[in-house]
Design a protein around this motif. Structure first.
Motif, short mmCIF file in Angstrom:
data_model
loop_
_atom_site.label_atom_id
_atom_site.label_comp_id
_atom_site.label_asym_id
_atom_site.label_seq_id
_atom_site.Cartn_x
_atom_site.Cartn_y
_atom_site.Cartn_z
N MET A 1 0.84 -1.16 0.00
CA MET A 1 0.00 0.00 0.00
C MET A 1 0.89 1.24 0.00
N SER A 2 0.59 2.19 -0.84
CA SER A 2 1.47 3.35 -0.97
C SER A 2 1.15 4.40 0.10
N ASN A 3 2.18 5.12 0.49
CA ASN A 3 2.06 6.19 1.46
C ASN A 3 1.59 7.45 0.77
N ARG A 4 0.73 8.24 1.44
CA ARG A 4 0.17 9.44 0.83
C ARG A 4 1.24 10.51 0.63
N SER A 5 2.22 10.60 1.52
CA SER A 5 3.25 11.64 1.41
C SER A 5 4.29 11.32 0.35
N THR A 6 4.75 10.07 0.31
CA THR A 6 5.81 9.71 -0.62
C THR A 6 5.29 9.13 -1.92
N GLY A 7 4.09 8.57 -1.89
CA GLY A 7 3.54 7.94 -3.08
C GLY A 7 4.10 6.55 -3.33
N MET A 8 4.83 6.01 -2.34
CA MET A 8 5.45 4.69 -2.51
C MET A 8 5.21 3.84 -1.26
N CYS A 9 5.38 2.56 -1.42
CA CYS A 9 5.29 1.62 -0.32
C CYS A 9 6.52 1.79 0.58
N PRO A 10 6.36 1.83 1.89
CA PRO A 10 7.52 1.99 2.77
C PRO A 10 8.58 0.91 2.59
N PHE A 11 8.16 -0.31 2.32
CA PHE A 11 9.13 -1.39 2.10
C PHE A 11 9.98 -1.11 0.88
N SER A 12 9.36 -0.61 -0.19
CA SER A 12 10.13 -0.35 -1.40
C SER A 12 11.08 0.83 -1.22
N ILE A 13 10.77 1.74 -0.31
CA ILE A 13 11.70 2.84 -0.03
C ILE A 13 12.92 2.31 0.70
N VAL A 14 12.69 1.46 1.67
CA VAL A 14 13.81 0.94 2.46
C VAL A 14 14.66 -0.01 1.64
N TYR A 15 14.03 -0.91 0.90
CA TYR A 15 14.76 -1.97 0.22
C TYR A 15 14.88 -1.76 -1.29
N THR A 16 14.38 -0.66 -1.81
CA THR A 16 14.45 -0.28 -3.23
C THR A 16 13.67 -1.20 -4.15
N LYS A 17 13.10 -2.27 -3.64
CA LYS A 17 12.34 -3.20 -4.45
C LYS A 17 11.18 -3.72 -3.62
N MET A 18 10.32 -4.42 -4.27
CA MET A 18 9.23 -5.06 -3.56
C MET A 18 9.77 -6.25 -2.78
N PRO A 19 9.05 -6.81 -1.82
CA PRO A 19 9.59 -7.79 -0.87
C PRO A 19 10.12 -9.10 -1.42
N ASN A 20 9.99 -9.39 -2.69
CA ASN A 20 10.47 -10.69 -3.17
C ASN A 20 11.99 -10.78 -3.20
N THR A 21 12.71 -9.67 -3.25
CA THR A 21 14.17 -9.68 -3.24
C THR A 21 14.66 -8.71 -2.17
N ILE A 22 15.53 -9.19 -1.28
CA ILE A 22 16.05 -8.34 -0.22
C ILE A 22 17.54 -8.13 -0.46
N LEU A 23 17.93 -6.86 -0.59
CA LEU A 23 19.34 -6.52 -0.77
C LEU A 23 19.77 -5.61 0.37
N ASP A 24 20.92 -5.87 0.92
CA ASP A 24 21.48 -5.01 1.94
C ASP A 24 22.54 -4.16 1.25
N ILE A 25 22.20 -2.89 1.04
CA ILE A 25 23.11 -2.01 0.32
C ILE A 25 23.88 -1.17 1.33
N ALA A 26 25.19 -1.26 1.27
CA ALA A 26 26.04 -0.46 2.13
C ALA A 26 27.10 0.19 1.26
N VAL A 27 27.49 1.36 1.66
CA VAL A 27 28.53 2.06 0.90
C VAL A 27 29.87 1.42 1.27
N ILE A 28 30.48 0.80 0.30
CA ILE A 28 31.76 0.14 0.50
C ILE A 28 32.84 1.09 -0.02
N PRO A 29 33.82 1.43 0.80
CA PRO A 29 34.80 2.44 0.39
C PRO A 29 35.57 2.10 -0.89
N LYS A 30 36.01 0.87 -1.04
CA LYS A 30 36.80 0.50 -2.22
C LYS A 30 36.06 -0.56 -3.01
#
Length: 161
Positions: free
Chosen positions: A1-30
């Motif tokens: 369900m999309s949020n009225r302020s962002t227009g997107m699902c909170p899960f997709s904001i956190v994980y950049t995709k819908m729940p079928n794929t979970i990626l942990d994105i971290a900034v790696i220096p090198k």
């Protein structure tokens, strides 16, 4: 369900995709992987867009709320009524049917636009500093001269008139 302020699902904001794929994105220096670097850049841009939408939504909410507010400004010497809440009255001095606004009293000092010191009588035995929400402008009836009557607080302990 999309949020009225962002227009997107909170899960997709956190994980950049819908729940079928979970990626942990971290900034790696090198990071040597070009795909991971592009994905991190896209995610950073995505989060900045979400942040801008939230700020725009909050600005709209603030604008709507401020349209209903009225700024109340007083000067030292102005006559005002003060609202004495239950907490400011002595124990047993509060009555549901008693007076809510007392006055008129002169303002003795302005602390800031939100707080004023009111010259209350000593019988009130409470702080003389009031928030602007508890202060109401006194409008004298029929352009007559206003005089302060010290006997107006005789019914203070009996709950009003």
């Amino acid at each position: 369900m999309s949020n009225r302020s962002t227009g997107m699902c909170p899960f997709s904001i956190v994980y950049t995709k819908m729940p079928n794929t979970i990626l942990d994105i971290a900034v790696i220096p090198k990071c040597k992987s070009k795909a991971a670097s592009v994905l991190v850049d896209q995610y950073t841009e995505f989060l900045s867009n979400v942040r801008m939408k939230l700020q725009a939504s909050n600005a709209k909410y603030k604008l709507d709320a401020d349209s209903h507010r009225r700024e109340k400004l007083f000067n030292p010497g102005d006559l005002v009524f003060v609202r004495l809440r239950k907490e400011r009255l002595p124990a047993g001095g509060y009555s549901k049917l008693g007076k809510r606004k007392w006055g008129p009293f002169p303002i003795s000092k302005k602390i800031n636009d939100n707080a004023y010191v009111v010259d209350l009588l000593e019988e009130f035995n409470t702080s003389h500093t009031f928030n602007v929400a508890d202060i109401y402008a006194y409008i004298p009836p029929d352009d007559s001269n206003t005089h302060l009557d010290p006997a107006s607080t005789d019914n203070f302990l009996s709950g009003g008139e």
